[in-house]
Design a protein around this motif. Sequence first.
Motif, PDB file in Angstrom:
ATOM      1  N   UNK A  92     -70.617  13.666 -30.183  1.00  0.00           N
ATOM      2  CA  UNK A  92     -71.059  14.674 -31.136  1.00  0.00           C
ATOM      3  C   UNK A  92     -71.323  14.146 -32.527  1.00  0.00           C
ATOM      4  N   UNK A  93     -71.292  12.826 -32.721  1.00  0.00           N
ATOM      5  CA  UNK A  93     -71.451  12.253 -34.056  1.00  0.00           C
ATOM      6  C   UNK A  93     -72.899  12.370 -34.537  1.00  0.00           C
ATOM      7  N   UNK A  94     -73.048  12.631 -35.821  1.00  0.00           N
ATOM      8  CA  UNK A  94     -74.367  12.673 -36.436  1.00  0.00           C
ATOM      9  C   UNK A  94     -75.016  11.291 -36.357  1.00  0.00           C
ATOM     10  N   UNK A  95     -76.332  11.272 -36.378  1.00  0.00           N
ATOM     11  CA  UNK A  95     -77.074  10.013 -36.316  1.00  0.00           C
ATOM     12  C   UNK A  95     -77.878   9.851 -37.598  1.00  0.00           C
ATOM     13  N   UNK A  96     -77.685   8.696 -38.235  1.00  0.00           N
ATOM     14  CA  UNK A  96     -78.271   8.420 -39.545  1.00  0.00           C
ATOM     15  C   UNK A  96     -79.409   7.416 -39.433  1.00  0.00           C
ATOM     16  N   UNK A  97     -80.469   7.650 -40.248  1.00  0.00           N
ATOM     17  CA  UNK A  97     -81.624   6.769 -40.294  1.00  0.00           C
ATOM     18  C   UNK A  97     -82.014   6.525 -41.748  1.00  0.00           C
ATOM     19  N   UNK A  98     -82.551   5.365 -41.992  1.00  0.00           N
ATOM     20  CA  UNK A  98     -83.023   5.047 -43.331  1.00  0.00           C
ATOM     21  C   UNK A  98     -84.525   5.250 -43.422  1.00  0.00           C
ATOM     22  N   UNK A  99     -84.967   5.685 -44.576  1.00  0.00           N
ATOM     23  CA  UNK A  99     -86.390   5.829 -44.864  1.00  0.00           C
ATOM     24  C   UNK A  99     -86.776   4.703 -45.811  1.00  0.00           C
ATOM     25  N   UNK A 100     -87.754   3.904 -45.448  1.00  0.00           N
ATOM     26  CA  UNK A 100     -88.159   2.751 -46.253  1.00  0.00           C
ATOM     27  C   UNK A 100     -89.611   2.905 -46.681  1.00  0.00           C
ATOM     28  N   UNK A 101     -90.005   2.215 -47.752  1.00  0.00           N
ATOM     29  CA  UNK A 101     -91.411   2.274 -48.180  1.00  0.00           C
ATOM     30  C   UNK A 101     -92.375   1.790 -47.110  1.00  0.00           C
ATOM     31  N   UNK A 102     -91.896   0.968 -46.183  1.00  0.00           N
ATOM     32  CA  UNK A 102     -92.772   0.437 -45.134  1.00  0.00           C
ATOM     33  C   UNK A 102     -93.101   1.457 -44.059  1.00  0.00           C
ATOM     34  N   UNK A 103     -92.392   2.588 -44.045  1.00  0.00           N
ATOM     35  CA  UNK A 103     -92.638   3.600 -43.025  1.00  0.00           C
ATOM     36  C   UNK A 103     -94.013   4.222 -43.247  1.00  0.00           C
ATOM     37  N   UNK A 104     -94.902   4.149 -42.244  1.00  0.00           N
ATOM     38  CA  UNK A 104     -96.237   4.743 -42.420  1.00  0.00           C
ATOM     39  C   UNK A 104     -96.154   6.270 -42.362  1.00  0.00           C
ATOM     40  N   UNK A 105     -96.471   6.910 -43.454  1.00  0.00           N
ATOM     41  CA  UNK A 105     -96.409   8.366 -43.499  1.00  0.00           C
ATOM     42  C   UNK A 105     -95.238   8.879 -44.304  1.00  0.00           C
ATOM     43  N   UNK A 106     -95.414  10.095 -44.898  1.00  0.00           N
ATOM     44  CA  UNK A 106     -94.380  10.676 -45.750  1.00  0.00           C
ATOM     45  C   UNK A 106     -94.008  12.084 -45.321  1.00  0.00           C
ATOM     46  N   UNK A 107     -94.479  12.516 -44.140  1.00  0.00           N
ATOM     47  CA  UNK A 107     -94.124  13.849 -43.647  1.00  0.00           C
ATOM     48  C   UNK A 107     -93.401  13.723 -42.314  1.00  0.00           C
ATOM     49  N   UNK A 108     -92.190  14.256 -42.265  1.00  0.00           N
ATOM     50  CA  UNK A 108     -91.402  14.256 -41.037  1.00  0.00           C
ATOM     51  C   UNK A 108     -91.610  15.583 -40.324  1.00  0.00           C
ATOM     52  N   UNK A 109     -91.995  15.509 -39.061  1.00  0.00           N
ATOM     53  CA  UNK A 109     -92.086  16.689 -38.209  1.00  0.00           C
ATOM     54  C   UNK A 109     -91.080  16.534 -37.082  1.00  0.00           C
ATOM     55  N   UNK A 110     -90.213  17.529 -36.916  1.00  0.00           N
ATOM     56  CA  UNK A 110     -89.183  17.449 -35.884  1.00  0.00           C
ATOM     57  C   UNK A 110     -89.092  18.766 -35.140  1.00  0.00           C
ATOM     58  N   UNK A 111     -88.883  18.665 -33.847  1.00  0.00           N
ATOM     59  CA  UNK A 111     -88.569  19.848 -33.047  1.00  0.00           C
ATOM     60  C   UNK A 111     -87.047  19.976 -33.048  1.00  0.00           C
ATOM     61  N   UNK A 112     -86.548  20.968 -33.775  1.00  0.00           N
ATOM     62  CA  UNK A 112     -85.116  21.141 -33.994  1.00  0.00           C
ATOM     63  C   UNK A 112     -84.551  22.070 -32.925  1.00  0.00           C
ATOM     64  N   UNK A 113     -83.551  21.626 -32.155  1.00  0.00           N
ATOM     65  CA  UNK A 113     -82.961  22.493 -31.125  1.00  0.00           C
ATOM     66  C   UNK A 113     -82.133  23.604 -31.748  1.00  0.00           C
TER      67      UNK A 113
END
Length: 689
Positions: free
Chosen positions: A615-636
């Motif tokens: 049940x632990x949360x999952x963490x991600x880093x956002x870097x300048x190298x990531x192509x794109x600035x809009x996150x789209x997620x299907x949230x359960x």
Amino acid sequence: MNRLTRWLCALMAALSLSACGLPALAQDTPAAGEAEAPGLQDSAAAALAMQYGGASSIQWALFADGGIVSSGSLGAGEPGDETLLYGIGSVSKVYTAAAAMKLAEQGKLSLDESVTAYLPEFTMADERYRQITMRMLLNHSSGLMFAGMRDAFLFDDPQNTTAVDSLLTELSTQRLIADPGAYSVYCNTGFTLAQLVIERVSGMPLGDFMREMFFNPLALEDTYACQDDFDRTRLAPAYLPLDPARPVAADSTTITGTGGFYATARDLARFGGMLAGQSGLLSLSSLTAMAADEYARGMWPADSAHDMLSYGLGWDAVHMLPFSLSGIQALCKGGDTNLYHAALVVLPEYGMAAAVLSSGGVSTYNQLLAARLIIDALAAQGVTVAEEAILPAAQPAQMPTEMAALAGKYATSTAVVDVAVSPDGVLSLTQGEGEYAFTQTFSYHDDGSFRDETGTVLVRLVTESNGETYLFQQGYSPIPGLTLMGTACYACQRLEPVQDLDEDAQSAWAARDGKRYFMLNMRYNSQIYALAMPYTYVAFDEALPGYIGADRITGAGRAEAVVQIPGTGGRDALDIELFVENGLEYITAPGYLYVEEAAVVPLESRQSVTIGEDGYARWFSVTPALPGRTLTAVVPEHGSFSVYTEDAVPVAATGAYGDTGTVTAALPESGYVVFAGNPGETFEISVTE
């Protein structure tokens, strides 16, 4: 902030929302058969309280002569809705104390019996726990430290009982910060434990017991416990800086006995009238016992008569300013959750009570407004309440040379300050670090105090009976349009130099300086995701060897709380531990688990994220190298995601609004994204331009 558990402080402190413009004054609408409200005078004072605290709405009521004599609201509803419900936060503690007194009157509970007599499964690693009594829980003198409030503040999840159900497990491994009864320091943990005692002895949930014993007899039809089934659309709209124009989902403060009741100001004021002796539901002896000087049973600073705190049973103060200046006893309790703020002021001698509730704001201003309502009502009866106070007279003097030895690092449970004392009698108090550092100076006077140049604030360095040295502060602040507030308390405690410093442990902590750790085990709809990025970091101060913040290093993977400050300076103290598993370093604090930043992986343009069985949360880093600035997620349905800047500022938090399905959020140039949910929940995500 130089504190390992920085974000915990934000959780438990009153949060001032952004100041907003004042709305038009609302028309008071007293219930049938009750007196008409004074009108603009009360509304003008309420508008000031809103402005000072940055509240988005406020509601108030005054009880006198056996009923509500005035009431009103600003900022919510058309033109102002006195039927809206607000969380009363820690004012709930007075309800808990009243429940305990009722059980005592019924012969089912003794305030001075060990808690273990009622909860035999209550154990701790510190054998002194057997000395803890119900009285100590109610007057904050149990010696208990912070035992975690994970999942105590949620969005739209009123039936969740994690925070209460896990309390005894958390306490079972803890030690006490002091001998039970040694001194009173604000303790949320104690009131959740008191809730468990009341529920065991009464055989019913605390909310049900309160309804049977108090709410129904008083005809309080607008008072509820969090777990009660009530219309949550009646909750006053609450807002967060994330989106100041969009109300968040319904508040769920799940620790009922500590802060989980909801009410209108009218109902709260009527309950206050009961506590003023206007109903007979509690005996005069019980009400007198609740209003007694419980704080004086243990260590407490001298010359504290005008402080904001003077604990009774459940009460924050049993001698509230400015009433005490005129020999009138006023009882006060404030309450702050993340969304709502509350105050109840009761004058037993006059059978009066005032209640003030707000969405956003600060309970201190609500307390001052409640006092203003009562002061004006007394004035109409020809009773004058003095509202001015000054420090006792003193003259500049030569400082004894031994005072300089009391300089050093002083701390609360959440912050460290520098106290310097020069040979010529100047005390300098420095808070903050680097460009944020702020220094105040005080000069020595012939009464043993140091005073600022205005003569309105004094401090003293006092060595107490326990051998510890404290910085005592005293001063008065008249709040325009409201009334006077005062401070006369121990602000912080001197951290004694560590003589037996373990160099290996010191080096281990120094190597962690600046290292970030991210929260893993917080529920997906926790309010904390929307308030601040749930992480912590190690701030190692070479000028304070042997300590991490105010916690003393006791090993390479452990630091322990040491401050013992009555009042609030030592509140929510906690021990912290670190361990390594599968090559990753973790931090544990009561109820919470963090993992080092090495576990944070870069966010990809397209991926599935599934919450594991733990049940632990999952963490991600956002870097300048990531192509794109809009996150789209299907949230359960049972999940959420939150986005933060590199500086830990939240910019999106779907859990605050109950957003599910396809949700988009703008990503910062650099920062973090966390996905949280029930085990097995999956998020389908993509990042686009």
